[in-house]
Design a protein around this motif. Structure first.
Motif, PDB file in Angstrom:
ATOM      1  N   ALA A 367      31.862  38.477  52.826  1.00 43.54           N
ATOM      2  CA  ALA A 367      31.144  37.617  51.879  1.00 43.54           C
ATOM      3  C   ALA A 367      32.139  36.991  50.920  1.00 43.54           C
ATOM      4  N   LEU A 368      31.828  35.774  50.457  1.00 48.44           N
ATOM      5  CA  LEU A 368      32.676  35.085  49.488  1.00 48.44           C
ATOM      6  C   LEU A 368      31.850  34.730  48.260  1.00 48.44           C
ATOM      7  N   SER A 369      32.534  34.573  47.140  1.00 43.15           N
ATOM      8  CA  SER A 369      31.878  34.268  45.869  1.00 43.15           C
ATOM      9  C   SER A 369      31.371  32.833  45.859  1.00 43.15           C
ATOM     10  N   GLU A 370      30.282  32.600  45.112  1.00 45.20           N
ATOM     11  CA  GLU A 370      29.748  31.243  44.988  1.00 45.20           C
ATOM     12  C   GLU A 370      30.763  30.305  44.333  1.00 45.20           C
ATOM     13  N   LEU A 371      31.708  30.880  43.565  1.00 43.07           N
ATOM     14  CA  LEU A 371      32.729  30.040  42.934  1.00 43.07           C
ATOM     15  C   LEU A 371      33.729  29.511  43.950  1.00 43.07           C
ATOM     16  N   GLN A 372      33.740  30.106  45.153  1.00 45.59           N
ATOM     17  CA  GLN A 372      34.681  29.673  46.180  1.00 45.59           C
ATOM     18  C   GLN A 372      34.051  28.707  47.181  1.00 45.59           C
ATOM     19  N   LEU A 373      32.750  28.463  47.039  1.00 45.29           N
ATOM     20  CA  LEU A 373      32.123  27.479  47.929  1.00 45.29           C
ATOM     21  C   LEU A 373      32.788  26.127  47.710  1.00 45.29           C
ATOM     22  N   GLU A 375      35.852  25.632  48.379  1.00 42.91           N
ATOM     23  CA  GLU A 375      37.278  25.924  48.442  1.00 42.91           C
ATOM     24  C   GLU A 375      37.626  26.666  49.733  1.00 42.91           C
ATOM     25  N   ILE A 376      36.716  27.520  50.188  1.00 44.18           N
ATOM     26  CA  ILE A 376      36.896  28.235  51.453  1.00 44.18           C
ATOM     27  C   ILE A 376      36.179  27.457  52.551  1.00 44.18           C
ATOM     28  N   MET A 443      40.137  37.401  50.957  1.00 46.61           N
ATOM     29  CA  MET A 443      40.341  35.976  51.207  1.00 46.61           C
ATOM     30  C   MET A 443      40.832  35.327  49.928  1.00 46.61           C
ATOM     31  N   THR A 444      41.522  34.211  50.086  1.00 47.79           N
ATOM     32  CA  THR A 444      42.025  33.452  48.938  1.00 47.79           C
ATOM     33  C   THR A 444      41.548  32.022  49.041  1.00 47.79           C
ATOM     34  N   SER A 445      41.587  31.303  47.888  1.00 47.61           N
ATOM     35  CA  SER A 445      41.204  29.900  47.857  1.00 47.61           C
ATOM     36  C   SER A 445      42.259  29.065  48.569  1.00 47.61           C
ATOM     37  N   ARG A 446      41.965  27.791  48.769  1.00 47.91           N
ATOM     38  CA  ARG A 446      42.885  26.886  49.449  1.00 47.91           C
ATOM     39  C   ARG A 446      44.221  26.856  48.741  1.00 47.91           C
ATOM     40  N   MET A 447      45.271  26.739  49.512  1.00 50.37           N
ATOM     41  CA  MET A 447      46.614  26.646  48.947  1.00 50.37           C
ATOM     42  C   MET A 447      46.702  25.387  48.089  1.00 50.37           C
ATOM     43  N   GLY A 448      47.400  25.489  46.953  1.00 49.93           N
ATOM     44  CA  GLY A 448      47.606  24.318  46.099  1.00 49.93           C
ATOM     45  C   GLY A 448      46.548  24.149  45.039  1.00 49.93           C
ATOM     46  N   GLU A 449      45.478  24.953  45.078  1.00 51.48           N
ATOM     47  CA  GLU A 449      44.442  24.852  44.057  1.00 51.48           C
ATOM     48  C   GLU A 449      44.892  25.621  42.816  1.00 51.48           C
TER      49      GLU A 449
END
Length: 526
Positions: A367-373, A375-376, A443-449
């Motif tokens: 599962a991923l956080s809503e803050l990462q929608l 970005e992932i 998991m991590t957010s997109r590179m460069g963010e």
């Protein structure tokens, strides 16, 4: 009393008033120089919960499957696979007649586009509302007055000397509310706004020149001693007042003599008096602060509803595209075809026409956080760490749900109330990993963010003045100043984004209380 005496008295009272005004200014300067406001760095108050990573756990399995359903309104033309056949992602499974499906696809694309346009329009309207300056509401217009018939002059009852603790008038023998009558501790008389002092009282102050009496007449809010001071008139035996008429009246509020009204001359009242024209009320153009606040809340809710509707429409569109691009449904995973039904007699009970179960590789759900929608994305890498061996594996996200799950095993460094969205990831290299084993997923957010400089403050730290938002910031001279800021979105109804006007290195104070004023000295909070 002649005019000369009155002029001298008014001038004397004016001098006293100027002294009081100077005292008030001195007190304000004293506050600015002696009060201090505690400030904290923005970096310590930052309420941004944007995680750079989100973790969850899950069980790896090769039982991940893809179900293919028969459509009631679309004829199945061909089946490309057989029961037990191994397939790879991208292999064709079945084909449909897409004559009508293409028209439905176009309509669904139109729905998605319309929803996106509505969302953008609502966002523009929200921004306009946030930048709208509120107007002052129109005061109520009194009703058209009725002109009554002449009545006998009423008998006006004499006012009581005091109401509660506050005096209506002060005379010899009136007891003070507090004080001892000295210069350091004068007698204090709490006065109603229209209170007056009789001349006999003022004459008595200077009766004993060797031991003058000091008095302060005070008007306070709500007519109580603890109320905020509105005005004060300091008088003493040394004020230099001339002897005045014992029954003369002196207003505490204006510090001038209240003149007796002359008897009006008799005037005939016309039988049909003219009624003055009452102008039509002019409604101010715009919205009040309360109206704007309510409209902003409604618009924010509208945007949230449109966003959720947009996610549903986009999901439906993607599902239709899988079928209608060329009419062929393709395998999404590597696996084996199972439970293949008869093309000419497809299931009518809602069960799948065929199922592809995973074979090579393993699948895991996280599962991923809503803050990462946003970005992932599908195709990004997730890192899995085995609970048993401690080995690490790379997995590729194959699917992200458009809907949050109610009971998630995910966690992050952000707000504990944040929602989490399930995803599925495929592990291709599974050497050292067995089916049914549990792993931790990161998991991590997109590179460069760059997420490090985002600022979110608790809403209580941001105030509004004439439609503009501001905070109380420590200036270069270590005194408080108003710093106007530009705000953005609000998270969970608690924190507001600061887009412009502040940095992490700035120091701000809580903008309420007696120290929340420009010019107050600051000190760093412990």
């Amino acid at each position: 009393m002649n005019k000369k005496v009155i002029v001298i008295t008014v001038v004397s009272l004016g001098v006293v008033g100027a002294s009081i005004f100077g005292g008030i200014k001195a007190y304000q300067n004293y506050q600015a120089n002696n009060l201090t406001a505690e400030v904290m760095y923005v970096s310590n108050l930052n309420a941004y919960y944007g995680e750079t990573g989100t973790s969850s756990s899950g069980m790896v399995t090769n039982d991940y499957s893809q179900d293919v359903y028969a459509f009631e309104d679309q004829a199945m033309l061909e089946v490309f696979v057989e029961e037990g056949q191994a397939v790879e992602a991208g292999d064709p499974l079945v084909s449909y007649d897409v004559t009508l499906a293409k028209l439905e696809l176009e309509m669904k694309e139109l729905d998605v586009s319309t929803n996106a346009s509505k969302t953008e329009a609502a966002k523009r309207q929200l921004e306009k509302l946030k930048n709208t300056k509120p107007v002052t509401p129109r005061p109520e217009v009194p009703e058209e007055p009725d002109i009554p018939e002449p009545e006998p002059e009423p008998v006006i009852p004499e006012k009581p000397e005091r109401i509660g603790d506050a005096y209506n008038f002060i005379r010899n023998g009136s007891l003070p509310n507090e004080g001892s009558g000295t210069e350091e501790d004068p007698y204090v008389y709490l006065c109603m706004p229209e209170c007056y002092v009789l001349g006999e009282f003022i004459n008595n102050l200077s009766a004993d020149r060797k031991k003058p009496i000091y008095v302060s007449f005070e008007i306070r809010k709500d007519n109580v001693m603890t109320g905020k001071l509105i005005s004060a008139w300091a008088v003493s035996g040394r004020s230099g007042f001339p002897q005045m008429a014992e029954d003369s009246r002196w207003s505490v509020r204006t510090r001038s003599q209240v003149m007796e009204e002359e008897e009006p001359e008799f005037i005939d009242i016309p039988e049909e008096p003219e009624v003055p024209d009452i102008p039509e009320p002019v409604e101010p153009e715009g919205y009040t602060s309360e109206q704007l606040s309510e409209m902003i809340k409604e618009k924010e809710q509208e945007i949230r509803d449109l966003d959720l509707q947009g996610r549903k429409l986009e999901l439906e569109l993607e599902q239709m595209k899988k079928v209608t691009s060329d009419g062929i449904v393709k395998a999404e995973i590597n696996g084996v075809v199972k439970n293949l039904a008869d093309k000419d007699n497809p299931p009518a009970d809602g069960s799948p026409f065929l199922t592809v179960t995973g074979s090579e590789g393993l699948y895991v759900s996280g599962a991923l956080s809503e803050l990462q929608l946003g970005e992932i994305e599908v195709g990004q890498t997730v890192y899995a760490n085995s609970w048993e061996s401690g080995m690490s594996f790379e997995a590729t996200i194959t699917e992200i749900s458009n809907y949050p799950e109610t009971n998630s095993n995910a966690w992050g460094e952000g707000n504990p109330n944040v929602s989490y969205y399930p995803y599925t990831a495929y592990i291709e290299n599974t050497e050292g990993l067995r089916n049914g084993e549990y792993v931790d997923l990161t998991m991590t957010s997109r590179m460069g963010e760059d997420q490090s400089n985002k600022i979110y403050l608790e809403k209580a730290y941001v105030r509004e003045e004439d439609g503009k938002k501001y905070v109380m910031k420590a200036g270069e001279d270590k005194r408080l100043v108003k710093q106007y800021v530009k705000t953005g979105k609000i998270l969970w109804g608690q924190s507001v984004e600061i887009v412009e006007g502040l940095t992490m290195e700035d120091q701000i104070a809580f903008p309420y209380g007696k120290t929340a004023k420009e010019g107050i000295k600051v000190k760093e909070s412990e």
